[in-house]
Design a protein around this motif. Structure first.
Motif, mmCIF file in Angstrom:
data_model
loop_
_atom_site.group_PDB
_atom_site.id
_atom_site.type_symbol
_atom_site.label_atom_id
_atom_site.label_comp_id
_atom_site.label_asym_id
_atom_site.label_seq_id
_atom_site.Cartn_x
_atom_site.Cartn_y
_atom_site.Cartn_z
ATOM 1 N N LYS A 195 2.841 5.644 54.441
ATOM 2 C CA LYS A 195 1.841 5.501 53.074
ATOM 3 C C LYS A 195 0.743 5.907 52.821
ATOM 4 C CE LYS A 195 4.603 3.093 50.777
ATOM 5 N NZ LYS A 195 5.478 3.007 49.266
ATOM 6 N N TRP A 213 -6.828 6.375 47.034
ATOM 7 C CA TRP A 213 -5.567 6.535 46.856
ATOM 8 C C TRP A 213 -5.216 6.610 45.724
ATOM 9 C CZ3 TRP A 213 -3.699 1.900 45.225
ATOM 10 C CH2 TRP A 213 -4.622 0.925 45.246
ATOM 11 N N LEU A 290 1.072 4.575 45.874
ATOM 12 C CA LEU A 290 0.378 3.259 46.653
ATOM 13 C C LEU A 290 1.128 2.563 45.733
ATOM 14 C CD1 LEU A 290 -2.377 3.160 49.148
ATOM 15 C CD2 LEU A 290 0.709 3.912 49.849
ATOM 16 N N LEU A 292 0.305 -2.364 44.170
ATOM 17 C CA LEU A 292 -0.056 -2.958 44.186
ATOM 18 C C LEU A 292 0.409 -4.028 44.611
ATOM 19 C CD1 LEU A 292 -3.231 -2.561 41.195
ATOM 20 C CD2 LEU A 292 -3.415 -2.309 43.586
ATOM 21 N N ILE A 305 -5.432 -1.106 57.340
ATOM 22 C CA ILE A 305 -6.598 -0.019 55.830
ATOM 23 C C ILE A 305 -6.462 1.518 56.392
ATOM 24 C CG2 ILE A 305 -9.016 -0.131 55.491
ATOM 25 C CD1 ILE A 305 -9.359 -2.555 55.961
ATOM 26 N N SER A 353 -11.065 2.210 50.067
ATOM 27 C CA SER A 353 -9.506 2.738 51.127
ATOM 28 C C SER A 353 -8.643 1.303 50.600
ATOM 29 C CB SER A 353 -10.226 2.398 52.381
ATOM 30 O OG SER A 353 -10.445 3.070 52.522
ATOM 31 N N PRO A 354 -7.618 1.437 50.677
ATOM 32 C CA PRO A 354 -6.635 0.240 50.070
ATOM 33 C C PRO A 354 -6.138 -0.057 51.496
ATOM 34 C CG PRO A 354 -4.985 2.684 51.430
ATOM 35 C CD PRO A 354 -6.779 3.036 50.818
ATOM 36 N N LEU A 356 -3.498 -2.577 53.269
ATOM 37 C CA LEU A 356 -1.838 -2.797 52.707
ATOM 38 C C LEU A 356 -1.394 -3.866 53.228
ATOM 39 C CD1 LEU A 356 -2.827 0.290 52.971
ATOM 40 C CD2 LEU A 356 -0.354 0.560 51.703
ATOM 41 N N VAL A 363 -0.537 -2.838 48.515
ATOM 42 C CA VAL A 363 -1.734 -3.031 48.728
ATOM 43 C C VAL A 363 -1.788 -4.061 48.246
ATOM 44 C CG1 VAL A 363 -4.220 -1.883 47.009
ATOM 45 C CG2 VAL A 363 -2.250 -0.271 47.719
ATOM 46 N N ILE A 366 -8.903 -3.706 47.962
ATOM 47 C CA ILE A 366 -9.484 -2.746 47.616
ATOM 48 C C ILE A 366 -10.418 -2.991 48.184
ATOM 49 C CG2 ILE A 366 -10.501 -2.290 45.426
ATOM 50 C CD1 ILE A 366 -10.268 0.801 44.876
ATOM 51 N N SER A 376 -13.360 -7.335 50.640
ATOM 52 C CA SER A 376 -13.129 -6.571 48.831
ATOM 53 C C SER A 376 -12.816 -7.556 47.927
ATOM 54 C CB SER A 376 -11.557 -6.197 48.946
ATOM 55 O OG SER A 376 -10.837 -5.730 47.577
ATOM 56 N N SER A 380 -5.179 -8.060 44.593
ATOM 57 C CA SER A 380 -4.450 -6.797 43.924
ATOM 58 C C SER A 380 -3.904 -7.998 42.648
ATOM 59 C CB SER A 380 -3.022 -6.522 45.177
ATOM 60 O OG SER A 380 -2.852 -7.762 45.312
#
Length: 737
Positions: A195, A213, A290, A292, A305, A353-354, A356, A363, A366, A376, A380
């Motif tokens: 990923k 990403w 990736l 969501l 991350i 950065s995502p 996850l 994800v 963000i 964040s 998502s």
């Protein structure tokens, strides 16, 4: 964990405001505000101009030259305004240390897949302390403006970045007690590593960097609104993939890949702090993508991350010293109105950065804040709601395993599809019988299945099927794949990322490819890759491409192709309307059979080398094989060739029967991603030149270790010339990502 301290750029700084909130344990915590990009280079205003108009006297050659230099700078970028050149003229930004060049022509910079051009733009980054800018003209009178250079950006050195970090206390506030970030390579062989391939570094404008990403399978990319907040910033960002180490101990840097230096602005939202852009090329086949999660995260979800904290090569945060699970893994600690917060370590540069979810690899947010807990502003489910109809395909709840995910509609077999756009858990079932050409692929792994991958490219250069594997495939196990392929010519390439093939140092791996007529290829003992060209079915005619790079007298050049009966099937010339030194490509489709190509020069001095470096090359478009080439002759040069059989892979000339020495000089693969390999039994040094389809020499050098690094070339077709005193080939190559 030990923090790896080598890096080229510091991506983002962190600023914080101290508001109070409570975590799930009732503990009082700080609520930081979002990050802002940090200047990691100096942008200087300059006022450098060409004459306006730039070529009112019809001068030919280099009309303008300027050197830009800053000792120990890590990169250089230039900002152009009012760019407007006559077609055929071009600006070259030349790196004297590597010989690499960036070319701009006509109205400036191409920014999207529709070839839209902008005249005010930042140039693509060159990672060096010196560049030379040259304006090349073909000698035609021009009323075009030329260009202005208004800014130059020089990147900070590693030493200066170290000093900035040591003097800025805010940069440590996103590290929660001990620093648990690790090089991504430490997780090679896991789904987290796969990923992470889709995560890249963003160099925005002249001096700001963040993380981004790939979202979905169409070449879209996500980052923060505070990183890219406008269409101008989107059009002037470098997207750098594979910036990571190849060893877990932070050594052996991988070759980074500037996939694009522009993008199209799709959508943004400052409240959720995201921006969605689309790249002019789609790199998901190589780097994956990736997706969501439509399910909102909850407190206790395990997360990880991936990003470029502190400007270093790609790192991953899996563990945490504080606020983690019972096993010490990072988790969601707070869920608020639009976002989440966590004690997973980040750093300036992690912006975009995502975040996850470990169990689904989807994800869930963000990243955009530091302060411990970090966090964040965009969950998502809120991102999905905001993006709406702009959401790319595969952008929601697609938890496949990296590059080439199933799409069920793109004409390519990818991901879990068992046929082209069919089969697997996502697409409609495939037909039980193959009505086209059934091809069987069998691979027996060595002791490192995670190093093995393959792809199949059709005659137009499109990857129609591919596969890559991981440690979930047992050592020495065998997989089988059935492909149903239409009539066409193909190139099948087996790859090994370590460079030792799949046999025989670490296990007895092997592969076989079988078609309707029997075995196409078997193997296992190779180095980095092994390519095989083959055709399936009956092709009414075979596409060929004749490229003529003229000398200084195009009006003397003509050509004809005759069949075995001596009848002329196609011809052309002379070319008095072509510019001296220009390149002309003629496409033809020849019925299967054998032919002779004759290139003529009416003056009797050929196309090379008394009055210009002219040449010709005839290529089988389907296979990439060179059928005929030359340039140094007198009145005519005749080459015999065949199409539609195994002979297409051999260059036949009119005195072939007189050859007794089996010397060879070949290149592979074609199309290429980054590295072109040379296969020869001639023990001498070879030089190479790469021309674009305008006949401009954009790269040249001496071949080292039987390989040419073409990673800096944009996607497209080029003419490659390789040779020495003993042997020479000229062929068309196709660069893809």
């Amino acid at each position: 964990m030990k923090n790896i301290c080598f890096f080229m750029f510091l991506l983002c700084a962190v600023t914080f405001a101290q508001n109070k909130n409570q975590n799930n344990n009732g503990t009082t915590i700080d609520n930081p505000i979002k990050q802002t990009p940090l200047k990691i280079g100096d942008e200087f205003s300059v006022n450098i101009k060409t004459p306006h108009p730039y070529n009112s006297i019809g001068k030919r050659g280099v009309l303008f030259e300027k050197e830009f230099y800053s000792k120990n700078s890590s990169y250089i970028k230039l900002y152009f305004e009012n760019f407007n050149l006559l077609p055929g003229d071009y600006v070259e930004i030349f790196d004297p240390s590597t010989g690499d060049s960036i070319i701009y022509g006509e109205r400036g910079k191409v920014i999207d897949e529709n070839k839209t051009m902008i005249s005010d733009f930042w140039s693509k980054v060159i990672f060096n302390e010196k560049v030379i800018v040259r304006l090349h003209t073909n000698g035609q009178l021009s009323n075009n403006y030329g260009f202005d250079i208004k800014k130059v950006a020089y990147g900070y050195s590693e030493e200066r970045i170290n000093k900035i970090i040591s003097q800025n206390e805010e940069l440590n506030k996103a590290i929660c007690e001990g620093d648990e970030k690790e090089p991504i390579e430490c997780y090679n062989g896991t789904e987290m590593y796969e990923k992470g391939k889709s995560v890249c570094r963003l160099l925005i404008g002249g001096s700001s960097l963040c993380t981004g990403w790939l979202l979905g399978c169409e070449g879209n990319l996500m980052t923060n609104n505070h990183c890219i907040g406008s269409s101008s910033e989107a059009a002037n960002t470098d997207f750098i993939f594979n910036y990571q180490y190849q060893n877990c101990n932070g050594t052996n840097p991988a070759n980074s890949d500037v996939v694009a230096s522009s993008s199209s602005f799709i959508k943004t939202n400052s409240t959720l702090d995201y921006t969605l852009v689309k790249l002019p090329v789609n790199p998901t086949a190589q780097y994956g993508y990736l997706s969501l999660s439509s399910v909102a995260p909850v407190v206790g979800d395990r997360i990880y991350i991936v990003g470029h904290p502190g400007g270093r090569r790609k790192e991953i945060t899996v563990n945490t010293n504080i606020g983690g699970t019972a096993d010490g893994y990072a988790q969601v600690n707070i869920v608020n109105t639009n976002g989440i917060r966590y004690y997973a370590d980040t750093e300036g540069g992690s912006s975009g950065s995502p975040v996850l979810k470990y169990n689904s690899n989807l994800v869930v947010a963000i990243h955009n804040t530091g302060g411990c807990p970090n966090g964040s502003y965009g969950r998502s489910d809120k991102l999905i709601e905001s993006i709406g109809t702009s959401m790319p395909n595969c952008g929601i709840d697609d938890s496949g395993n990296g590059g080439g995910e199933p799409t069920c509609s793109d004409g390519i077999q990818n991901g879990s599809e068992t046929g082209i756009d069919c089969g697997g858990p996502v697409c409609e079932p495939c037909q039980t019988s193959c009505n086209e050409n059934q091809v069987e692929l069998s691979i027996t792994f060595d002791n490192y299945p995670q190093e093995t991958s393959w792809d199949l490219v059709n005659g137009t250069g499109l990857i129609v099927a591919s596969g890559s594997y991981s440690t979930s495939n047992a050592d020495g196990s065998t997989i089988a794949k059935t492909l149903c392929l239409p009539d066409d010519c193909y190139t099948f390439t087996m790859r090994d990322s370590y460079g030792d093939g799949i046999c025989c140092a670490y296990g007895n791996g092997s592969y076989s490819l079988t078609g309707p007529e029997g075995v196409i290829k078997t193997g296992g003992a190779f180095s980095t890759s092994e390519a095989t060209e083959f055709c399936l079915g009956q092709v009414a005619c075979v596409d060929v491409s004749l490229d003529l790079k003229f000398d200084n007298y195009p009006e003397e050049t003509s050509w004809e192709i005759k069949d075995d009966t001596g009848a002329i099937v196609t011809s052309g010339g002379t070319y008095g309307n072509q510019a001296d030194g220009s390149l002309l490509t003629i496409e033809e489709c020849l019925p299967i059979g054998c032919y002779s190509l004759t290139v003529k020069d009416s003056y009797g001095d050929g196309m090379c080398c008394a009055y210009g470096d002219g040449l010709y090359t005839l290529v089988n478009t389907a296979t990439g094989a060179t059928l005929a080439s030359g340039g140094a002759f007198s009145r005519s040069d005749t080459n015999r060739f065949c199409v539609g059989s195994e002979v297409t892979n051999t260059l036949l000339n009119n005195n072939l029967e007189n050859l007794t020495e089996a010397t060879y000089l070949n290149t592979y693969p074609n199309p290429i991603n980054n590295i072109l390999y040379i296969r020869t039994n001639i023990n001498k040094t070879f030089n190479y030149c790469v021309y674009n389809l305008k006949g401009q020499n954009i790269k040249k050098g001496v071949i080292s270790n039987n390989a040419i690094d073409l990673s800096n070339l944009n996607n497209g077709a080029y003419i490659l010339k390789i040779g020495n005193d003993d042997k020479q080939i000229i062929k068309k190559i196709i660069k893809v990502n």
